[in-house]
Design a protein around this motif. Sequence first.
Motif, mmCIF file in Angstrom:
data_model
loop_
_atom_site.group_PDB
_atom_site.id
_atom_site.type_symbol
_atom_site.label_atom_id
_atom_site.label_comp_id
_atom_site.label_asym_id
_atom_site.label_seq_id
_atom_site.Cartn_x
_atom_site.Cartn_y
_atom_site.Cartn_z
ATOM 1 N N GLN A 47 0.873 -1.165 0.000
ATOM 2 C CA GLN A 47 0.000 0.000 0.000
ATOM 3 C C GLN A 47 0.912 1.217 0.000
ATOM 4 O O GLN A 47 1.960 1.216 0.632
ATOM 5 C CB GLN A 47 -0.864 0.040 1.253
ATOM 6 C CG GLN A 47 -1.941 -0.992 1.324
ATOM 7 C CD GLN A 47 -2.789 -0.781 2.566
ATOM 8 O OE1 GLN A 47 -3.124 0.349 2.925
ATOM 9 N NE2 GLN A 47 -3.120 -1.872 3.228
ATOM 10 N N SER A 48 0.512 2.257 -0.709
ATOM 11 C CA SER A 48 1.286 3.487 -0.697
ATOM 12 C C SER A 48 1.258 4.079 0.703
ATOM 13 O O SER A 48 0.251 3.993 1.404
ATOM 14 C CB SER A 48 0.704 4.492 -1.699
ATOM 15 O OG SER A 48 1.356 5.731 -1.603
ATOM 16 N N GLN A 51 -2.076 7.793 1.721
ATOM 17 C CA GLN A 51 -3.441 7.414 1.342
ATOM 18 C C GLN A 51 -4.353 8.621 1.536
ATOM 19 O O GLN A 51 -4.480 9.131 2.643
ATOM 20 C CB GLN A 51 -3.945 6.242 2.197
ATOM 21 C CG GLN A 51 -3.163 4.963 2.036
ATOM 22 C CD GLN A 51 -3.314 4.339 0.663
ATOM 23 O OE1 GLN A 51 -4.264 4.588 -0.074
ATOM 24 N NE2 GLN A 51 -2.349 3.519 0.299
ATOM 25 N N GLU A 54 -9.205 6.191 2.139
ATOM 26 C CA GLU A 54 -9.075 4.801 2.588
ATOM 27 C C GLU A 54 -10.005 3.842 1.840
ATOM 28 O O GLU A 54 -9.814 2.639 1.874
ATOM 29 C CB GLU A 54 -9.306 4.705 4.099
ATOM 30 C CG GLU A 54 -8.218 5.380 4.923
ATOM 31 C CD GLU A 54 -6.826 4.782 4.752
ATOM 32 O OE1 GLU A 54 -6.701 3.556 4.585
ATOM 33 O OE2 GLU A 54 -5.857 5.557 4.788
ATOM 34 N N ASP A 55 -11.015 4.372 1.152
ATOM 35 C CA ASP A 55 -11.903 3.525 0.354
ATOM 36 C C ASP A 55 -11.384 3.329 -1.067
ATOM 37 O O ASP A 55 -11.939 2.547 -1.832
ATOM 38 C CB ASP A 55 -13.315 4.143 0.302
ATOM 39 C CG ASP A 55 -13.981 4.119 1.666
ATOM 40 O OD1 ASP A 55 -13.732 3.173 2.445
ATOM 41 O OD2 ASP A 55 -14.745 5.065 1.960
ATOM 42 N N ASN A 56 -10.334 4.059 -1.425
ATOM 43 C CA ASN A 56 -9.744 3.970 -2.754
ATOM 44 C C ASN A 56 -8.228 3.912 -2.579
ATOM 45 O O ASN A 56 -7.532 4.895 -2.823
ATOM 46 C CB ASN A 56 -10.166 5.173 -3.602
ATOM 47 C CG ASN A 56 -9.757 5.031 -5.037
ATOM 48 O OD1 ASN A 56 -9.432 3.943 -5.502
ATOM 49 N ND2 ASN A 56 -9.757 6.134 -5.752
ATOM 50 N N LEU A 57 -7.733 2.752 -2.149
ATOM 51 C CA LEU A 57 -6.330 2.615 -1.790
ATOM 52 C C LEU A 57 -5.408 2.799 -2.990
ATOM 53 O O LEU A 57 -5.755 2.445 -4.115
ATOM 54 C CB LEU A 57 -6.081 1.238 -1.169
ATOM 55 C CG LEU A 57 -6.776 0.971 0.159
ATOM 56 C CD1 LEU A 57 -6.491 -0.451 0.629
ATOM 57 C CD2 LEU A 57 -6.348 1.968 1.213
ATOM 58 N N ARG A 58 -4.231 3.342 -2.695
ATOM 59 C CA ARG A 58 -3.185 3.492 -3.700
ATOM 60 C C ARG A 58 -2.088 2.477 -3.387
ATOM 61 O O ARG A 58 -1.834 2.162 -2.219
ATOM 62 C CB ARG A 58 -2.628 4.905 -3.666
ATOM 63 C CG ARG A 58 -3.696 5.937 -4.031
ATOM 64 C CD ARG A 58 -3.226 7.335 -3.832
ATOM 65 N NE ARG A 58 -1.958 7.535 -4.569
ATOM 66 C CZ ARG A 58 -1.284 8.662 -4.583
ATOM 67 N NH1 ARG A 58 -1.720 9.697 -3.918
ATOM 68 N NH2 ARG A 58 -0.169 8.778 -5.260
ATOM 69 N N PHE A 59 -1.412 1.995 -4.450
ATOM 70 C CA PHE A 59 -0.406 0.959 -4.280
ATOM 71 C C PHE A 59 0.892 1.329 -4.986
ATOM 72 O O PHE A 59 0.895 2.126 -5.925
ATOM 73 C CB PHE A 59 -0.918 -0.376 -4.837
ATOM 74 C CG PHE A 59 -2.141 -0.872 -4.126
ATOM 75 C CD1 PHE A 59 -2.029 -1.601 -2.955
ATOM 76 C CD2 PHE A 59 -3.398 -0.589 -4.612
ATOM 77 C CE1 PHE A 59 -3.160 -2.040 -2.284
ATOM 78 C CE2 PHE A 59 -4.532 -1.025 -3.952
ATOM 79 C CZ PHE A 59 -4.412 -1.757 -2.783
ATOM 80 N N SER A 79 -8.052 -6.502 -5.290
ATOM 81 C CA SER A 79 -7.977 -5.272 -4.498
ATOM 82 C C SER A 79 -8.136 -5.568 -3.009
ATOM 83 O O SER A 79 -7.436 -4.983 -2.175
ATOM 84 C CB SER A 79 -9.040 -4.271 -4.948
ATOM 85 O OG SER A 79 -8.792 -3.870 -6.276
ATOM 86 N N ALA A 83 -5.192 -5.007 -0.191
ATOM 87 C CA ALA A 83 -5.414 -4.124 0.958
ATOM 88 C C ALA A 83 -4.776 -4.677 2.226
ATOM 89 O O ALA A 83 -4.530 -3.936 3.173
ATOM 90 C CB ALA A 83 -6.909 -3.896 1.162
ATOM 91 N N LYS A 87 1.888 -1.197 4.451
ATOM 92 C CA LYS A 87 2.207 0.102 3.863
ATOM 93 C C LYS A 87 3.717 0.213 3.698
ATOM 94 O O LYS A 87 4.482 -0.281 4.525
ATOM 95 C CB LYS A 87 1.708 1.251 4.739
ATOM 96 C CG LYS A 87 0.222 1.472 4.631
ATOM 97 C CD LYS A 87 -0.195 2.744 5.322
ATOM 98 C CE LYS A 87 -1.686 2.958 5.149
ATOM 99 N NZ LYS A 87 -2.147 4.156 5.834
#
Length: 129
Positions: A47-48, A51, A54-59, A79, A83, A87
Motif C-alpha cells: 500500500q502506498s 493514502q 481509505e476507500d480507494n487505496l493506492r499501491f 484489491s 489491501a 504500507k
Amino acid sequence: MKTIFASALALMIATSGVSADPAGELLDQVTALNNSEITNQSGFLFQSWLQMDEDNLRFVLYLDGRKYNAILDDGRGTSQRAASCKKENVFDEDPSTGCPVSFDAEYLVEDKGGTIEVGLKIWNVTFQD
C-alpha cells in the motif's frame, strides 16, 4: 579574423555530431514505452504510504529494485487481498517485505516536459504467499 574563427567553430560543432540535448533522446525512448505491455513479471506490492482516501487505496510495486506507482486492474478480489499488504516505509524500505506477486503489466508513462513519471497498470495478479 574573428568572423573566420566563429564560422570555423560553428562548422566544427555542426559536423561533430554533438546533440543539443543528449538526454532528450533517452527521455523520448522512455516515453515511447507508454502503453506497452510486459508479461510474467515478479515483484513486491505495498500500500502506498500516502493514502488520501481509505476507500480507494493506492499501491506501489517494486520491480527489480525500482519503485512504481501501481494501478490494480484485476477485480475486487485482488484489491481486497492487496489491501492486506503492508504500507511502504519510505524511510527504510526493504522491498522484499511487501506482498510477493507475479503479474502482467502495462507501462503508464507521463512526460511532464523534462520530468517523466513511469507507473504500471497490473493484472493477472497472483499472490505468492
